[in-house]
Design a protein around this motif. Sequence first.
Motif, PDB file in Angstrom:
ATOM      1  N   ILE A   1       0.927  -0.976   0.148  1.00 26.86           N
ATOM      2  CA  ILE A   1       0.032  -0.216  -0.036  1.00 26.86           C
ATOM      3  C   ILE A   1       0.784   1.407  -0.018  1.00 26.86           C
ATOM      4  CG2 ILE A   1      -1.832   1.099   1.173  1.00 26.86           C
ATOM      5  CD1 ILE A   1      -2.717  -1.196   2.477  1.00 26.86           C
ATOM      6  N   GLY A   2       0.487   2.161  -0.830  1.00 31.27           N
ATOM      7  CA  GLY A   2       1.054   3.396  -0.823  1.00 31.27           C
ATOM      8  C   GLY A   2       0.388   4.695  -0.803  1.00 31.27           C
ATOM      9  N   CYS A   3       0.958   5.503   0.010  1.00 28.48           N
ATOM     10  CA  CYS A   3      -0.031   6.665   0.194  1.00 28.48           C
ATOM     11  C   CYS A   3       0.950   7.731   0.842  1.00 28.48           C
ATOM     12  CB  CYS A   3      -1.200   6.747   1.315  1.00 28.48           C
ATOM     13  SG  CYS A   3      -0.603   6.115   2.792  1.00 28.48           S
ATOM     14  N   SER A   4       0.347   9.234   0.346  1.00 30.85           N
ATOM     15  CA  SER A   4       0.968  10.441   0.801  1.00 30.85           C
ATOM     16  C   SER A   4       0.236  11.573   1.664  1.00 30.85           C
ATOM     17  CB  SER A   4       1.739  11.192  -0.207  1.00 30.85           C
ATOM     18  OG  SER A   4       2.601  12.090  -0.078  1.00 30.85           O
ATOM     19  N   ALA A   5       0.087  12.445   1.204  1.00 33.08           N
ATOM     20  CA  ALA A   5      -0.752  13.371   2.043  1.00 33.08           C
ATOM     21  C   ALA A   5      -2.314  13.068   2.011  1.00 33.08           C
ATOM     22  CB  ALA A   5      -0.973  14.623   1.060  1.00 33.08           C
ATOM     23  N   GLY A   6      -2.622  13.016   3.400  1.00 36.70           N
ATOM     24  CA  GLY A   6      -4.151  12.467   3.859  1.00 36.70           C
ATOM     25  C   GLY A   6      -3.900  11.019   4.002  1.00 36.70           C
ATOM     26  N   GLY A   7      -2.718  10.256   3.942  1.00 42.99           N
ATOM     27  CA  GLY A   7      -2.509   9.033   3.971  1.00 42.99           C
ATOM     28  C   GLY A   7      -2.827   8.262   5.543  1.00 42.99           C
TER      29      GLY A   7
ATOM     30  N   PRO B   1      -4.795 -13.336   6.346  1.00 40.91           N
ATOM     31  CA  PRO B   1      -3.368 -14.171   6.424  1.00 40.91           C
ATOM     32  C   PRO B   1      -2.195 -13.436   5.769  1.00 40.91           C
ATOM     33  CG  PRO B   1      -4.815 -15.259   4.940  1.00 40.91           C
ATOM     34  CD  PRO B   1      -5.610 -14.158   5.325  1.00 40.91           C
ATOM     35  N   GLN B   2      -2.449 -12.544   4.741  1.00 43.60           N
ATOM     36  CA  GLN B   2      -1.445 -11.971   4.091  1.00 43.60           C
ATOM     37  C   GLN B   2      -0.767 -10.983   4.914  1.00 43.60           C
ATOM     38  OE1 GLN B   2      -4.511 -12.592   2.864  1.00 43.60           O
ATOM     39  NE2 GLN B   2      -4.522 -13.777   1.279  1.00 43.60           N
ATOM     40  N   PRO B   3       0.667 -10.823   4.469  1.00 47.87           N
ATOM     41  CA  PRO B   3       1.529  -9.699   5.151  1.00 47.87           C
ATOM     42  C   PRO B   3       1.208  -8.349   4.135  1.00 47.87           C
ATOM     43  CG  PRO B   3       2.943 -11.213   3.557  1.00 47.87           C
ATOM     44  CD  PRO B   3       1.536 -11.858   3.721  1.00 47.87           C
ATOM     45  N   ILE B   4       1.026  -7.288   4.877  1.00 49.45           N
ATOM     46  CA  ILE B   4       0.878  -6.119   4.216  1.00 49.45           C
ATOM     47  C   ILE B   4       1.972  -5.255   4.387  1.00 49.45           C
ATOM     48  CG2 ILE B   4      -0.446  -3.988   4.508  1.00 49.45           C
ATOM     49  CD1 ILE B   4      -2.963  -5.619   5.495  1.00 49.45           C
ATOM     50  N   ALA B   5       2.767  -4.448   3.551  1.00 50.65           N
ATOM     51  CA  ALA B   5       3.737  -3.563   3.641  1.00 50.65           C
ATOM     52  C   ALA B   5       3.070  -2.227   3.013  1.00 50.65           C
ATOM     53  CB  ALA B   5       4.907  -4.034   2.698  1.00 50.65           C
ATOM     54  N   VAL B   6       3.429  -1.186   4.162  1.00 50.37           N
ATOM     55  CA  VAL B   6       2.924   0.155   3.694  1.00 50.37           C
ATOM     56  C   VAL B   6       3.916   1.347   3.567  1.00 50.37           C
ATOM     57  CG1 VAL B   6       1.553   1.804   4.680  1.00 50.37           C
ATOM     58  CG2 VAL B   6       0.886  -0.463   5.306  1.00 50.37           C
ATOM     59  N   CYS B   7       3.965   2.026   2.457  1.00 52.28           N
ATOM     60  CA  CYS B   7       4.921   3.056   2.497  1.00 52.28           C
ATOM     61  C   CYS B   7       3.869   4.353   2.422  1.00 52.28           C
ATOM     62  CB  CYS B   7       5.535   2.988   0.979  1.00 52.28           C
ATOM     63  SG  CYS B   7       6.868   4.530   0.865  1.00 52.28           S
ATOM     64  N   CYS B   8       4.303   5.198   3.614  1.00 54.73           N
ATOM     65  CA  CYS B   8       3.293   6.369   3.609  1.00 54.73           C
ATOM     66  C   CYS B   8       4.510   7.515   3.817  1.00 54.73           C
ATOM     67  CB  CYS B   8       2.607   6.454   4.854  1.00 54.73           C
ATOM     68  SG  CYS B   8       1.525   7.784   5.337  1.00 54.73           S
ATOM     69  N   HIS B   9       4.422   8.526   2.962  1.00 55.25           N
ATOM     70  CA  HIS B   9       5.170   9.711   3.169  1.00 55.25           C
ATOM     71  C   HIS B   9       5.019  10.485   4.321  1.00 55.25           C
ATOM     72  CE1 HIS B   9       5.734   9.629  -1.635  1.00 55.25           C
ATOM     73  NE2 HIS B   9       6.332   8.711  -1.107  1.00 55.25           N
ATOM     74  N   THR B  10       5.619  10.722   5.416  1.00 54.86           N
ATOM     75  CA  THR B  10       5.391  11.261   6.537  1.00 54.86           C
ATOM     76  C   THR B  10       6.126  12.596   6.829  1.00 54.86           C
ATOM     77  OG1 THR B  10       6.873  10.196   7.880  1.00 54.86           O
ATOM     78  CG2 THR B  10       4.689   8.954   7.723  1.00 54.86           C
ATOM     79  N   GLY B  11       7.330  12.699   6.482  1.00 52.27           N
ATOM     80  CA  GLY B  11       7.868  13.711   6.530  1.00 52.27           C
ATOM     81  C   GLY B  11       8.906  13.823   7.863  1.00 52.27           C
ATOM     82  N   SER B  12       8.360  12.856   8.777  1.00 53.14           N
ATOM     83  CA  SER B  12       9.199  12.791  10.214  1.00 53.14           C
ATOM     84  C   SER B  12      10.127  12.027  10.281  1.00 53.14           C
ATOM     85  CB  SER B  12       7.724  12.490  11.232  1.00 53.14           C
ATOM     86  OG  SER B  12       7.708  10.958  11.067  1.00 53.14           O
ATOM     87  N   ALA B  13      11.125  12.112  11.301  1.00 51.39           N
ATOM     88  CA  ALA B  13      12.158  11.478  11.438  1.00 51.39           C
ATOM     89  C   ALA B  13      11.990   9.935  11.646  1.00 51.39           C
ATOM     90  CB  ALA B  13      13.086  12.009  12.505  1.00 51.39           C
ATOM     91  N   THR B  14      10.959   9.462  12.256  1.00 54.48           N
ATOM     92  CA  THR B  14      10.778   8.303  12.593  1.00 54.48           C
ATOM     93  C   THR B  14       9.223   7.727  12.338  1.00 54.48           C
ATOM     94  OG1 THR B  14       9.691   8.444  14.981  1.00 54.48           O
ATOM     95  CG2 THR B  14      12.027   8.196  14.777  1.00 54.48           C
TER      96      THR B  14
END
Length: 189
Positions: A9-15, A31-44
């Motif tokens: 899953i990918g998202c950015s603003a509003g994510g 049962p599936q693994p989910i990997a998420v990439c969300c642009h947060t702009g934060s250090a962690t």
Amino acid sequence: MATPQAIVIGCSAGGLTALEQLFAGLDPALPQPIAVCCHTGSATVDLLCELLAKHATLPVEEARERAPMRGGVIHVAPSGYHLLVETSRRFALSVDQRVSFARPSIDVLFESAAEAYRDTLIGIVLTGANSDGADGLLQVRQGGGLAVVQEPSDAEVSTMPAAALERAGADHCLPLAAIAPLLNRLCLP
């Protein structure tokens, strides 16, 4: 499409809001693994994981180098690193150059996962303010995987889903509220 074995899953603003709603609607037996990439702009991503965990029906954790993609877990890309899925279906982290001005990049996650999972991958692009994810979603589709895009008019920021539709098209273009029910139908035995 073969039986799905992983979801990216990918998202950015509003994510954050979109992910909270999506994860609240998933069946806890997924049962599936989910990997998420969300642009947060934060250090962690600690806070992001904490906030998502309050709504999610599945455990949420930061993806770690060499850790396997574990079924029934939501893995969140760490800040400042590209998250890749190796063919062994373990995570790798990279500090390679930014892609579409972002690190982590949705394209990098999707393209590596498409190679690892081929026709058993579901790629999802949600709200966001740039075109990151469009090329990656095209790779998911070219590998035989399933592409799901949030209906741009339903997204908090329509740029990212609109770019994904223009570049890759979609097998399903849905309002956010319809995505979790779709995943539950496709992914549960």
